[in-house]
Write a protein that holds these residues in place. Sequence first.
Motif, PDB file in Angstrom:
ATOM      1  N   MET A   1       0.835  -1.196   0.000  1.00  0.00           N
ATOM      2  CA  MET A   1       0.000   0.000   0.000  1.00  0.00           C
ATOM      3  C   MET A   1       0.875   1.252   0.000  1.00  0.00           C
ATOM      4  SD  MET A   1      -3.189  -0.870   2.565  1.00  0.00           S
ATOM      5  CE  MET A   1      -2.142  -1.146   3.980  1.00  0.00           C
ATOM      6  N   SER A   2       0.365   2.314  -0.591  1.00  0.00           N
ATOM      7  CA  SER A   2       1.088   3.571  -0.661  1.00  0.00           C
ATOM      8  C   SER A   2       1.285   4.157   0.729  1.00  0.00           C
ATOM      9  CB  SER A   2       0.294   4.564  -1.519  1.00  0.00           C
ATOM     10  OG  SER A   2       0.834   5.864  -1.401  1.00  0.00           O
ATOM     11  N   GLU A   3       2.462   4.796   0.940  1.00  0.00           N
ATOM     12  CA  GLU A   3       2.723   5.470   2.209  1.00  0.00           C
ATOM     13  C   GLU A   3       2.170   6.886   2.212  1.00  0.00           C
ATOM     14  OE1 GLU A   3       3.971   3.958   4.879  1.00  0.00           O
ATOM     15  OE2 GLU A   3       3.899   2.169   3.628  1.00  0.00           O
ATOM     16  N   THR A   4       1.708   7.347   1.079  1.00  0.00           N
ATOM     17  CA  THR A   4       1.107   8.675   0.998  1.00  0.00           C
ATOM     18  C   THR A   4      -0.195   8.704   1.778  1.00  0.00           C
ATOM     19  OG1 THR A   4       2.050   8.996  -1.206  1.00  0.00           O
ATOM     20  CG2 THR A   4       0.227  10.443  -0.573  1.00  0.00           C
ATOM     21  N   THR A   5      -0.439   9.796   2.484  1.00  0.00           N
ATOM     22  CA  THR A   5      -1.686   9.940   3.224  1.00  0.00           C
ATOM     23  C   THR A   5      -2.843  10.060   2.240  1.00  0.00           C
ATOM     24  OG1 THR A   5      -0.536  11.056   5.030  1.00  0.00           O
ATOM     25  CG2 THR A   5      -2.927  11.315   4.940  1.00  0.00           C
ATOM     26  N   ILE A   6      -3.896   9.292   2.481  1.00  0.00           N
ATOM     27  CA  ILE A   6      -5.071   9.276   1.612  1.00  0.00           C
ATOM     28  C   ILE A   6      -6.219   9.958   2.341  1.00  0.00           C
ATOM     29  CG2 ILE A   6      -6.611   7.853   0.208  1.00  0.00           C
ATOM     30  CD1 ILE A   6      -3.628   7.539  -0.452  1.00  0.00           C
ATOM     31  N   GLY A   7      -6.760  11.003   1.741  1.00  0.00           N
ATOM     32  CA  GLY A   7      -7.871  11.723   2.355  1.00  0.00           C
ATOM     33  C   GLY A   7      -9.058  11.838   1.422  1.00  0.00           C
ATOM     34  N   LEU A   8     -10.239  11.537   1.944  1.00  0.00           N
ATOM     35  CA  LEU A   8     -11.481  11.710   1.193  1.00  0.00           C
ATOM     36  C   LEU A   8     -12.205  12.939   1.699  1.00  0.00           C
ATOM     37  CD1 LEU A   8     -13.938  10.871  -0.610  1.00  0.00           C
ATOM     38  CD2 LEU A   8     -14.661   9.405   1.297  1.00  0.00           C
ATOM     39  N   VAL A   9     -12.594  13.814   0.782  1.00  0.00           N
ATOM     40  CA  VAL A   9     -13.378  14.999   1.128  1.00  0.00           C
ATOM     41  C   VAL A   9     -14.696  14.918   0.378  1.00  0.00           C
ATOM     42  CG1 VAL A   9     -13.449  17.516   1.222  1.00  0.00           C
ATOM     43  CG2 VAL A   9     -11.241  16.330   1.354  1.00  0.00           C
ATOM     44  N   THR A  10     -15.806  14.881   1.110  1.00  0.00           N
ATOM     45  CA  THR A  10     -17.110  14.856   0.450  1.00  0.00           C
ATOM     46  C   THR A  10     -17.518  16.279   0.073  1.00  0.00           C
ATOM     47  OG1 THR A  10     -18.450  15.098   2.466  1.00  0.00           O
ATOM     48  CG2 THR A  10     -17.750  12.873   1.865  1.00  0.00           C
ATOM     49  N   GLY A  11     -18.275  16.400  -1.005  1.00  0.00           N
ATOM     50  CA  GLY A  11     -18.669  17.727  -1.469  1.00  0.00           C
ATOM     51  C   GLY A  11     -17.471  18.574  -1.836  1.00  0.00           C
ATOM     52  N   ALA A  12     -16.460  17.942  -2.441  1.00  0.00           N
ATOM     53  CA  ALA A  12     -15.189  18.627  -2.701  1.00  0.00           C
ATOM     54  C   ALA A  12     -15.107  19.255  -4.076  1.00  0.00           C
ATOM     55  CB  ALA A  12     -14.036  17.642  -2.517  1.00  0.00           C
ATOM     56  N   ASN A  13     -16.225  19.315  -4.774  1.00  0.00           N
ATOM     57  CA  ASN A  13     -16.190  19.860  -6.131  1.00  0.00           C
ATOM     58  C   ASN A  13     -16.213  21.382  -6.170  1.00  0.00           C
ATOM     59  OD1 ASN A  13     -18.923  19.410  -5.155  1.00  0.00           O
ATOM     60  ND2 ASN A  13     -19.607  20.218  -7.122  1.00  0.00           N
ATOM     61  N   LYS A  14     -16.486  22.034  -5.022  1.00  0.00           N
ATOM     62  CA  LYS A  14     -16.582  23.496  -5.017  1.00  0.00           C
ATOM     63  C   LYS A  14     -16.460  24.020  -3.590  1.00  0.00           C
ATOM     64  CE  LYS A  14     -21.631  23.196  -4.717  1.00  0.00           C
ATOM     65  NZ  LYS A  14     -22.928  23.643  -5.275  1.00  0.00           N
ATOM     66  N   GLY A  15     -16.377  25.335  -3.472  1.00  0.00           N
ATOM     67  CA  GLY A  15     -16.426  25.999  -2.180  1.00  0.00           C
ATOM     68  C   GLY A  15     -15.399  25.525  -1.172  1.00  0.00           C
ATOM     69  N   ILE A  16     -15.839  25.395   0.077  1.00  0.00           N
ATOM     70  CA  ILE A  16     -14.946  25.010   1.158  1.00  0.00           C
ATOM     71  C   ILE A  16     -14.373  23.614   0.924  1.00  0.00           C
ATOM     72  CG2 ILE A  16     -14.795  24.553   3.637  1.00  0.00           C
ATOM     73  CD1 ILE A  16     -17.035  26.659   3.993  1.00  0.00           C
ATOM     74  N   GLY A  17     -15.197  22.700   0.425  1.00  0.00           N
ATOM     75  CA  GLY A  17     -14.722  21.349   0.178  1.00  0.00           C
ATOM     76  C   GLY A  17     -13.567  21.308  -0.801  1.00  0.00           C
ATOM     77  N   PHE A  18     -13.660  22.089  -1.873  1.00  0.00           N
ATOM     78  CA  PHE A  18     -12.571  22.150  -2.847  1.00  0.00           C
ATOM     79  C   PHE A  18     -11.309  22.690  -2.196  1.00  0.00           C
ATOM     80  CE2 PHE A  18      -9.995  24.440  -5.926  1.00  0.00           C
ATOM     81  CZ  PHE A  18      -9.791  23.475  -6.899  1.00  0.00           C
ATOM     82  N   GLU A  19     -11.467  23.717  -1.374  1.00  0.00           N
ATOM     83  CA  GLU A  19     -10.300  24.315  -0.725  1.00  0.00           C
ATOM     84  C   GLU A  19      -9.681  23.372   0.291  1.00  0.00           C
ATOM     85  OE1 GLU A  19      -8.754  26.937  -1.581  1.00  0.00           O
ATOM     86  OE2 GLU A  19     -10.198  27.727  -3.016  1.00  0.00           O
ATOM     87  N   ILE A  20     -10.503  22.582   0.966  1.00  0.00           N
ATOM     88  CA  ILE A  20      -9.951  21.569   1.878  1.00  0.00           C
ATOM     89  C   ILE A  20      -9.099  20.580   1.087  1.00  0.00           C
ATOM     90  CG2 ILE A  20     -10.502  19.640   3.406  1.00  0.00           C
ATOM     91  CD1 ILE A  20     -13.071  21.194   4.184  1.00  0.00           C
ATOM     92  N   ALA A  21      -9.640  20.111  -0.041  1.00  0.00           N
ATOM     93  CA  ALA A  21      -8.897  19.179  -0.885  1.00  0.00           C
ATOM     94  C   ALA A  21      -7.593  19.806  -1.370  1.00  0.00           C
ATOM     95  CB  ALA A  21      -9.763  18.749  -2.068  1.00  0.00           C
ATOM     96  N   ALA A  22      -7.660  21.071  -1.764  1.00  0.00           N
ATOM     97  CA  ALA A  22      -6.466  21.753  -2.267  1.00  0.00           C
ATOM     98  C   ALA A  22      -5.397  21.889  -1.174  1.00  0.00           C
ATOM     99  CB  ALA A  22      -6.845  23.130  -2.808  1.00  0.00           C
TER     100      ALA A  22
END
Length: 243
Positions: free
Chosen positions: A1-22
């Motif tokens: 498995m990858s050692e990179t941290t894997i994060g899921l953000v729901t509603g990440a297509n815009k607004g705050i969710g997109f910025e969290i992903a970024a």
Amino acid sequence: MSETTIGLVTGANKGIGFEIAAQLGALGWTVVVGARDTGRRETAVEKLRAAGIDAVSVPLDVTDQDSVSAAAAAIDRGFGRLDVLVNNAGIIGGTPQAPSTVDLATVHRAVDTNVYGVIRVTNAMLPLLRRSSAPRIVNMSSSVGSFAEQLDPGGPLAGMPASAAYVPSKAFLNAVTVQYAKELRDTGVLVNAGCPGYCATDLNNYTGFRTPAQGAVIAVRLATLPADGPSGGFFNDEGVVPW
């Protein structure tokens, strides 16, 4: 498995969710953009990748159990685990929301996304989170769900109209956050709620005075807590938000 941290953000297509992903992606994470709108989701992933972020797309409608289960299966196939879940997807539910006249369908819509959706996604992702060495769950809430803030006659919410849908859904979410923290207290999974502040997004017709990027900061802070960090808390940029 990858050692990179894997994060899921729901509603990440815009607004705050997109910025969290970024912002998580800027830390070198692989970010999974979960959203139900295919076009917006793919556009968001393209923008993140153009910024040098390792972003992947997963169809995810938090109100649809089949969609949630399929998203969990896709993450399992792709990564074998999940390190961080940010439950960001949320809606107002519709207006008006005065308790004496509200349509119960309006209440149901708000709770289905803002609370039931969080439970659906969290429960589907928990088996993957349990495989992480530092699992974190961040529920994006709001200070409007704070009884203390709502009842403060001199506070910023004093003039806010009464709401029987959105506001109670955030109080409900806060309570659910505490219950997950209690259940998972000995597992290493830290579960907290975060308030982004009043950000200018389509949720409020861009009337907020903070930017989505500013609103994302608390989510990133809670997503990157150390092992001895808090669990079952409610926080904003200034610290603890009163219940």
